[in-house]
Design an enzyme around this catalytic site. Sequence first.
Site, short mmCIF file in Angstrom:
data_model
loop_
_atom_site.label_atom_id
_atom_site.label_comp_id
_atom_site.label_asym_id
_atom_site.label_seq_id
_atom_site.Cartn_x
_atom_site.Cartn_y
_atom_site.Cartn_z
N ASP A 103 0.87 -1.18 0.00
CA ASP A 103 0.00 0.00 0.00
C ASP A 103 0.91 1.23 0.00
O ASP A 103 1.48 1.58 1.03
CB ASP A 103 -0.91 0.01 1.23
CG ASP A 103 -1.92 -1.11 1.19
OD1 ASP A 103 -2.66 -1.20 0.21
OD2 ASP A 103 -1.97 -1.91 2.16
N TYR B 57 7.69 1.85 -6.29
CA TYR B 57 7.32 0.44 -6.50
C TYR B 57 7.05 0.15 -7.98
O TYR B 57 7.41 -0.91 -8.47
CB TYR B 57 6.11 0.08 -5.64
CG TYR B 57 6.45 0.07 -4.16
CD1 TYR B 57 7.31 -0.89 -3.64
CD2 TYR B 57 5.94 1.03 -3.29
CE1 TYR B 57 7.64 -0.89 -2.30
CE2 TYR B 57 6.27 1.03 -1.96
CZ TYR B 57 7.12 0.05 -1.46
OH TYR B 57 7.46 0.06 -0.12
#
Length: 173
Positions: free
Chosen positions: A135, A145
């Site tokens: 998250d 990411y």
Amino acid sequence: MPTAVAPHRVVPLAKSHERSAFACGSVPLDRYLLQQARQDAEKRVAAPFVLSEPPGTAVLGYYTLSASHITPNELPAELTKKVPRYPQLPVTLLGRLAVDQRQKGKGLGAFLLMDALHRSLTAAVEIAAMAIVVDAKDDAAAAFYQHFDFRPLQQQPTRLFLPMKIVAGLFPE
């Protein structure tokens, strides 16, 4: 296993690790390491791993791993067809990842991520997980990411995943 950014080591958080000086620039991430990480480890709700430079015990960075799940409808449509028709799919949750501000720009965030991916892959041999989920706390974290091929899940664009099949390709035997 990825090679250490010499002479750094990533190990499970221990009482002996010095956490008080850690400052990554995010109050919730700093507070978690200082006040909650050891409790989570003891209660087995998250496994915190810390980066240090032996023989020192100062925490230079950290991440947490835990078991989690997603539902098939969270996956992109092209992947939904390829997974078993179970109501929940097992994943490894990379709950937090942070590097001390004084260490930024040294590649330690990428090193911690690769260590987490390798550790998750190794664990998935014995405890199934079809992906790593994270998250992202903001757009910068999401971009970090995504640079490593994490893709957004359908219902929450800041919730990203990386299939374990791709992780396995990063660490050829």
